[in-house]
Design a protein around this motif. Structure first.
Motif, PDB file in Angstrom:
ATOM      1  N   ASP A  66       3.005  -7.515   4.845  1.00  0.00           N
ATOM      2  CA  ASP A  66       3.671  -8.145   5.987  1.00  0.00           C
ATOM      3  C   ASP A  66       4.651  -7.209   6.708  1.00  0.00           C
ATOM      4  OD1 ASP A  66       5.754  -8.001   4.184  1.00  0.00           O
ATOM      5  OD2 ASP A  66       5.935 -10.170   3.916  1.00  0.00           O
ATOM      6  N   GLY A  67       4.845  -5.997   6.190  1.00  0.00           N
ATOM      7  CA  GLY A  67       5.721  -5.019   6.819  1.00  0.00           C
ATOM      8  C   GLY A  67       7.196  -5.196   6.517  1.00  0.00           C
ATOM      9  N   ILE A  68       7.565  -6.229   5.757  1.00  0.00           N
ATOM     10  CA  ILE A  68       8.978  -6.443   5.442  1.00  0.00           C
ATOM     11  C   ILE A  68       9.503  -5.311   4.573  1.00  0.00           C
ATOM     12  CG2 ILE A  68      10.594  -7.935   4.194  1.00  0.00           C
ATOM     13  CD1 ILE A  68       8.955 -10.326   5.229  1.00  0.00           C
ATOM     14  N   LEU A  69       8.693  -4.871   3.628  1.00  0.00           N
ATOM     15  CA  LEU A  69       9.045  -3.716   2.802  1.00  0.00           C
ATOM     16  C   LEU A  69       8.339  -2.507   3.405  1.00  0.00           C
ATOM     17  CD1 LEU A  69      10.348  -2.679   0.106  1.00  0.00           C
ATOM     18  CD2 LEU A  69       8.076  -2.961  -0.886  1.00  0.00           C
ATOM     19  N   ASP A  70       9.112  -1.523   3.797  1.00  0.00           N
ATOM     20  CA  ASP A  70       8.565  -0.301   4.391  1.00  0.00           C
ATOM     21  C   ASP A  70       9.545   0.818   4.062  1.00  0.00           C
ATOM     22  OD1 ASP A  70       7.587   1.782   5.921  1.00  0.00           O
ATOM     23  OD2 ASP A  70       7.411   0.613   7.756  1.00  0.00           O
ATOM     24  N   VAL A  71       9.266   1.532   2.971  1.00  0.00           N
ATOM     25  CA  VAL A  71      10.220   2.523   2.488  1.00  0.00           C
ATOM     26  C   VAL A  71       9.566   3.854   2.179  1.00  0.00           C
ATOM     27  CG1 VAL A  71      11.847   0.833   1.541  1.00  0.00           C
ATOM     28  CG2 VAL A  71      10.010   1.677   0.108  1.00  0.00           C
ATOM     29  N   ALA A  72      10.356   4.893   2.368  1.00  0.00           N
ATOM     30  CA  ALA A  72       9.940   6.237   1.984  1.00  0.00           C
ATOM     31  C   ALA A  72      10.122   6.385   0.482  1.00  0.00           C
ATOM     32  CB  ALA A  72      10.787   7.274   2.718  1.00  0.00           C
ATOM     33  N   LEU A  73       9.247   7.178  -0.122  1.00  0.00           N
ATOM     34  CA  LEU A  73       9.311   7.459  -1.552  1.00  0.00           C
ATOM     35  C   LEU A  73       9.585   8.936  -1.770  1.00  0.00           C
ATOM     36  CD1 LEU A  73       6.136   5.497  -2.699  1.00  0.00           C
ATOM     37  CD2 LEU A  73       8.504   4.763  -2.939  1.00  0.00           C
ATOM     38  N   ALA A  74      10.323   9.233  -2.825  1.00  0.00           N
ATOM     39  CA  ALA A  74      10.585  10.630  -3.177  1.00  0.00           C
ATOM     40  C   ALA A  74      10.915  10.712  -4.658  1.00  0.00           C
ATOM     41  CB  ALA A  74      11.743  11.189  -2.354  1.00  0.00           C
ATOM     42  N   MET A  75      10.613  11.849  -5.242  1.00  0.00           N
ATOM     43  CA  MET A  75      11.020  12.100  -6.621  1.00  0.00           C
ATOM     44  C   MET A  75      12.548  12.159  -6.652  1.00  0.00           C
ATOM     45  SD  MET A  75       8.603  12.358  -8.870  1.00  0.00           S
ATOM     46  CE  MET A  75       9.344  13.287 -10.185  1.00  0.00           C
ATOM     47  N   PRO A  76      13.159  11.523  -7.642  1.00  0.00           N
ATOM     48  CA  PRO A  76      14.621  11.591  -7.746  1.00  0.00           C
ATOM     49  C   PRO A  76      15.053  12.967  -8.254  1.00  0.00           C
ATOM     50  CG  PRO A  76      13.714  10.278  -9.520  1.00  0.00           C
ATOM     51  CD  PRO A  76      12.567  10.658  -8.635  1.00  0.00           C
ATOM     52  N   VAL A  77      15.427  13.820  -7.340  1.00  0.00           N
ATOM     53  CA  VAL A  77      15.846  15.177  -7.672  1.00  0.00           C
ATOM     54  C   VAL A  77      17.364  15.247  -7.563  1.00  0.00           C
ATOM     55  CG1 VAL A  77      15.660  17.607  -7.034  1.00  0.00           C
ATOM     56  CG2 VAL A  77      13.681  16.101  -6.771  1.00  0.00           C
ATOM     57  N   PRO A  78      18.047  15.631  -8.657  1.00  0.00           N
ATOM     58  CA  PRO A  78      19.506  15.731  -8.607  1.00  0.00           C
ATOM     59  C   PRO A  78      19.967  16.601  -7.437  1.00  0.00           C
ATOM     60  CG  PRO A  78      18.732  16.027 -10.850  1.00  0.00           C
ATOM     61  CD  PRO A  78      17.519  16.009  -9.961  1.00  0.00           C
ATOM     62  N   GLY A  79      20.920  16.082  -6.677  1.00  0.00           N
ATOM     63  CA  GLY A  79      21.468  16.821  -5.555  1.00  0.00           C
ATOM     64  C   GLY A  79      20.710  16.639  -4.254  1.00  0.00           C
ATOM     65  N   SER A  80      19.554  15.990  -4.295  1.00  0.00           N
ATOM     66  CA  SER A  80      18.760  15.783  -3.086  1.00  0.00           C
ATOM     67  C   SER A  80      19.447  14.769  -2.178  1.00  0.00           C
ATOM     68  CB  SER A  80      17.360  15.273  -3.432  1.00  0.00           C
ATOM     69  OG  SER A  80      16.677  14.931  -2.250  1.00  0.00           O
TER      70      SER A  80
ATOM     71  N   THR B  41       0.846  -1.188   0.000  1.00  0.00           N
ATOM     72  CA  THR B  41       0.000   0.000   0.000  1.00  0.00           C
ATOM     73  C   THR B  41       0.883   1.240   0.000  1.00  0.00           C
ATOM     74  OG1 THR B  41      -1.724  -1.163   1.212  1.00  0.00           O
ATOM     75  CG2 THR B  41      -1.808   1.244   1.248  1.00  0.00           C
ATOM     76  N   ALA B  42       0.583   2.153  -0.920  1.00  0.00           N
ATOM     77  CA  ALA B  42       1.292   3.424  -0.993  1.00  0.00           C
ATOM     78  C   ALA B  42       0.382   4.530  -0.475  1.00  0.00           C
ATOM     79  CB  ALA B  42       1.706   3.722  -2.429  1.00  0.00           C
ATOM     80  N   VAL B  43       0.954   5.426   0.289  1.00  0.00           N
ATOM     81  CA  VAL B  43       0.254   6.605   0.788  1.00  0.00           C
ATOM     82  C   VAL B  43       1.125   7.806   0.448  1.00  0.00           C
ATOM     83  CG1 VAL B  43      -0.610   7.804   2.833  1.00  0.00           C
ATOM     84  CG2 VAL B  43      -0.825   5.314   2.672  1.00  0.00           C
ATOM     85  N   GLY B  44       0.555   8.786  -0.215  1.00  0.00           N
ATOM     86  CA  GLY B  44       1.312   9.998  -0.545  1.00  0.00           C
ATOM     87  C   GLY B  44       1.992   9.957  -1.891  1.00  0.00           C
ATOM     88  N   GLY B  45       1.732   8.923  -2.688  1.00  0.00           N
ATOM     89  CA  GLY B  45       2.311   8.848  -4.028  1.00  0.00           C
ATOM     90  C   GLY B  45       3.824   8.888  -4.021  1.00  0.00           C
ATOM     91  N   ARG B  46       4.393   9.634  -4.952  1.00  0.00           N
ATOM     92  CA  ARG B  46       5.843   9.688  -5.109  1.00  0.00           C
ATOM     93  C   ARG B  46       6.558  10.423  -3.978  1.00  0.00           C
ATOM     94  NH1 ARG B  46       8.332   8.412  -9.732  1.00  0.00           N
ATOM     95  NH2 ARG B  46       7.063   7.598 -11.416  1.00  0.00           N
ATOM     96  N   ASP B  47       5.832  11.079  -3.118  1.00  0.00           N
ATOM     97  CA  ASP B  47       6.445  11.740  -1.964  1.00  0.00           C
ATOM     98  C   ASP B  47       5.858  11.182  -0.684  1.00  0.00           C
ATOM     99  OD1 ASP B  47       8.342  13.593  -3.076  1.00  0.00           O
ATOM    100  OD2 ASP B  47       6.619  14.621  -3.956  1.00  0.00           O
ATOM    101  N   GLY B  48       5.634   9.890  -0.666  1.00  0.00           N
ATOM    102  CA  GLY B  48       5.010   9.262   0.491  1.00  0.00           C
ATOM    103  C   GLY B  48       5.787   8.073   0.991  1.00  0.00           C
ATOM    104  N   ARG B  49       5.067   6.983   1.200  1.00  0.00           N
ATOM    105  CA  ARG B  49       5.650   5.782   1.772  1.00  0.00           C
ATOM    106  C   ARG B  49       4.911   4.590   1.179  1.00  0.00           C
ATOM    107  NH1 ARG B  49       8.805   6.095   5.422  1.00  0.00           N
ATOM    108  NH2 ARG B  49       9.703   4.246   6.314  1.00  0.00           N
ATOM    109  N   VAL B  50       5.619   3.484   1.031  1.00  0.00           N
ATOM    110  CA  VAL B  50       5.003   2.246   0.594  1.00  0.00           C
ATOM    111  C   VAL B  50       5.371   1.147   1.586  1.00  0.00           C
ATOM    112  CG1 VAL B  50       6.873   1.531  -0.979  1.00  0.00           C
ATOM    113  CG2 VAL B  50       4.558   0.731  -1.377  1.00  0.00           C
ATOM    114  N   VAL B  51       4.349   0.363   1.951  1.00  0.00           N
ATOM    115  CA  VAL B  51       4.529  -0.690   2.959  1.00  0.00           C
ATOM    116  C   VAL B  51       3.871  -1.962   2.430  1.00  0.00           C
ATOM    117  CG1 VAL B  51       4.081  -1.383   5.349  1.00  0.00           C
ATOM    118  CG2 VAL B  51       4.451   1.034   4.805  1.00  0.00           C
ATOM    119  N   SER B  52       4.617  -3.072   2.524  1.00  0.00           N
ATOM    120  CA  SER B  52       4.033  -4.351   2.126  1.00  0.00           C
ATOM    121  C   SER B  52       3.091  -4.840   3.217  1.00  0.00           C
ATOM    122  CB  SER B  52       5.130  -5.391   1.870  1.00  0.00           C
ATOM    123  OG  SER B  52       5.883  -5.647   3.037  1.00  0.00           O
TER     124      SER B  52
END
Length: 141
Positions: free
Chosen positions: A23-37, A10-21
């Motif tokens: 079972d909770g094994i995958l739990d990562v923040a999402l962000a647009m790939p901005v050069p220099g970020s 499940t993703a919440v917040g789209g490309r600037d949010g978070r996605v969690v599987s």
């Protein structure tokens, strides 16, 4: 068709949010790939590249086993590109396929057949551009 298993995330917040599987094994923040970020987050294209490369490598090894081709190891790097088109956005993929200990011809044939077996390749067939580059040495040329 007989389902083998289903994975959910499940993703919440789209490309600037978070996605969690589920079972909770995958739990990562999402962000647009901005050069220099410096933001420590992934993006949907990295997640797709991870899944596609793992799936394709498994398909390649399945094909090699079924054909009785022994090799000295394989690895697949998926380069997933987000493209802007006149009518929206699309993905394209380059698969860099390394198969050690076989001829160039065998590596190319394994890659070609794996592309017909891999579920990611089958799902993307006719939908996005996928180019496969095979090699037999660690030196990318």
């Amino acid at each position: 068709m007989k389902p083998m298993f289903t994975s959910s995330a499940t993703a919440v917040g789209g490309r600037d949010g978070r996605v969690v599987s589920e079972d909770g094994i995958l739990d990562v923040a999402l962000a647009m790939p901005v050069p220099g970020s410096k933001k420590e987050a992934t993006n949907p294209e990295q997640l797709f590249a991870a899944g596609y490369s793992a799936c394709f490598d498994s398909a390649l090894n399945l094909v090699a086993r079924k054909q009785g081709i022994k090799h000295d190891g394989s690895e697949v790097t998926a380069h997933v590109t987000l493209n802007e088109a006149a009518d929206g956005f699309t993905l394209s993929v380059e698969l860099d396929v390394l198969v050690r200990g076989v001829s160039e011809e065998q590596a190319a044939e394994l890659g070609k057949i794996a592309h017909t077996v891999c579920p990611y390749s089958r799902a993307t067939a006719g939908n996005i551009q996928v180019d496969i580059f095979t090699r037999t040495t660690d030196d990318a040329e």
